[in-house]
Design an enzyme around this catalytic site. Sequence first.
Site, short mmCIF file in Angstrom:
data_model
loop_
_atom_site.label_atom_id
_atom_site.label_comp_id
_atom_site.label_asym_id
_atom_site.label_seq_id
_atom_site.Cartn_x
_atom_site.Cartn_y
_atom_site.Cartn_z
N GLN A 178 0.81 -1.23 0.00
CA GLN A 178 0.00 0.00 0.00
C GLN A 178 0.83 1.27 0.00
O GLN A 178 0.32 2.35 -0.28
CB GLN A 178 -0.94 0.02 1.21
N SER A 198 3.06 -4.77 -5.23
CA SER A 198 2.12 -5.38 -6.15
C SER A 198 1.74 -4.41 -7.27
O SER A 198 1.53 -3.22 -7.02
CB SER A 198 0.86 -5.79 -5.37
N THR A 236 8.17 -19.20 -16.82
CA THR A 236 8.33 -18.27 -17.93
C THR A 236 7.78 -16.90 -17.55
O THR A 236 6.69 -16.80 -16.98
CB THR A 236 7.60 -18.82 -19.18
N CYS A 324 -17.96 -10.92 6.18
CA CYS A 324 -18.76 -12.04 6.64
C CYS A 324 -17.86 -13.24 6.87
O CYS A 324 -17.47 -13.91 5.93
CB CYS A 324 -19.81 -12.36 5.59
C1 LIG Z 1 -3.38 -6.08 -1.93
C2 LIG Z 1 -2.44 -6.37 -0.84
C3 LIG Z 1 -1.70 -7.57 -0.82
C4 LIG Z 1 -1.90 -8.65 -1.85
O1 LIG Z 1 -1.40 -8.30 -3.11
P1 LIG Z 1 -1.92 -9.12 -4.39
O2 LIG Z 1 -1.10 -8.59 -5.52
O3 LIG Z 1 -3.37 -8.84 -4.53
O4 LIG Z 1 -1.62 -10.58 -4.13
C5 LIG Z 1 -0.80 -7.76 0.20
N1 LIG Z 1 -0.62 -6.83 1.16
C6 LIG Z 1 -1.30 -5.68 1.18
C7 LIG Z 1 -1.04 -4.68 2.26
C8 LIG Z 1 -2.24 -5.41 0.19
O5 LIG Z 1 -2.93 -4.27 0.23
#
Ligand SMILES: *Cc1c(COP(=O)(O)O)cnc(C)c1O
Length: 397
Positions: A178, A198, A236, A324
């Site tokens: 984040q 990510s 790959t 939930c």
């Molecule tokens: C979204 C998120 C992840 C997971 O990342 P993905 O690419 O969706 O697997 C891990 N940690 C945090 C803090 C995230 O916000």
Amino acid sequence: MTTIYLDNNATTKIDPEVLDEMMPFLTDYYGNPSSMHNFGGQVSSHIAKARHRLASLLNAQPDEIIFTAGGTESDNTAIYSALEAQPGKKHLITTRVEHPAILNVCRHLEQRGYEVTYLNVDTKGQLDLDELRNAIRPDTALVTIMYANSETGVMFPMQEIAEIVKDRGVMMHTDAVQAVGKIEINLQEFPVDYLSLSGHKIHGPKGIGALYVRKGVSFRPHLRGGHQEHGRRAGTENTASIVGLGKAAELAQINMEIENTGVKHMRDVLEKGLLKSIPEAIINGDTESRLPNTTNISFKHVEGEAILLMMDGFGIAASSGSACTSGSLEPSHVLRAMGVPFTFAHGSIRFSLSRFNSDDEIKVVLKELPPIIKRLREISPYKDDDSVEAPTRPCSC
Ligand SMILES: *Cc1c(COP(=O)(O)O)cnc(C)c1O
């Protein structure tokens, strides 16, 4: 109806410039970068360029970047790598408010003989650094602490945390999914061993991410197979997505200023406007140390799910702080760890903005949300209930 997308901590829109750079690798340039022939081999220079761009965003070296299939894989890889590299050490330290990609790995490890210390957070969602200092033991293999919380945007004092952990000679990982792209991260000065990021949280594609591994730090691959990524992550290469992540990183660097001016301004206008027009609303999380794009607001005596549904009617997309689980509507683990009272935790909404939002969209939310809360409170079965704990009642989702 157009969507007003305020759920950017869940995922982001692919920047059109990112898509433009990706397209040739989904069409004409489909060769395998490991091939001997030039048709495939030419692709590898584009992977190298992406690695450079990502390294530049973090002030790291290109060979410290391993491409993975996303934040989850990066988190898993970092934890298992640290444990495999130090087989005698059976203790981990993390926090109660991590993403499931960390917490569920820790729970799994507990069933397999590891011991995990989960650091508490206070009502602002902040850590007690003395609790961290006291938790570190001779058999601690890894400290893994997220940079910024996805639900509240709260940022931990990571520089100080990393220095405490490294001073004690313990390996350190941070889930910075984040934080990357929103705030500056300089790995020349920030002494973590591993860092996860990510693509789809920074206007890149889904299913691609990276793990930073500091030069000289022990690493054990999570996926074994071909020699891709210098044997550190087999399979790959996802060429189009790697190129997309590289472009997203370049754009994040260019646009970081906007995150901290324009995006932050919109977030503040939204937050102040809602607090002004809606009584009994509170901000969850440390407003002194928070991502510029995130606000998590609780509205007393209403259900987050109901708010989301009614906002959906106006095309407003956000998310709620309850999920939930196990048959009952429970406030999120983050809000529970912070001790947010049930009557508030249950009606929590996270708005997470991006550079693709506009002032006009914020105006729409400020116009539509107050009457929604008013209406829901009129019909709320909990309006006379001030309990801190969740009552037992069936799940409505
Ligand atoms: C979204 C998120 C992840 C997971 O990342 P993905 O690419 O969706 O697997 C891990 N940690 C945090 C803090 C995230 O916000």
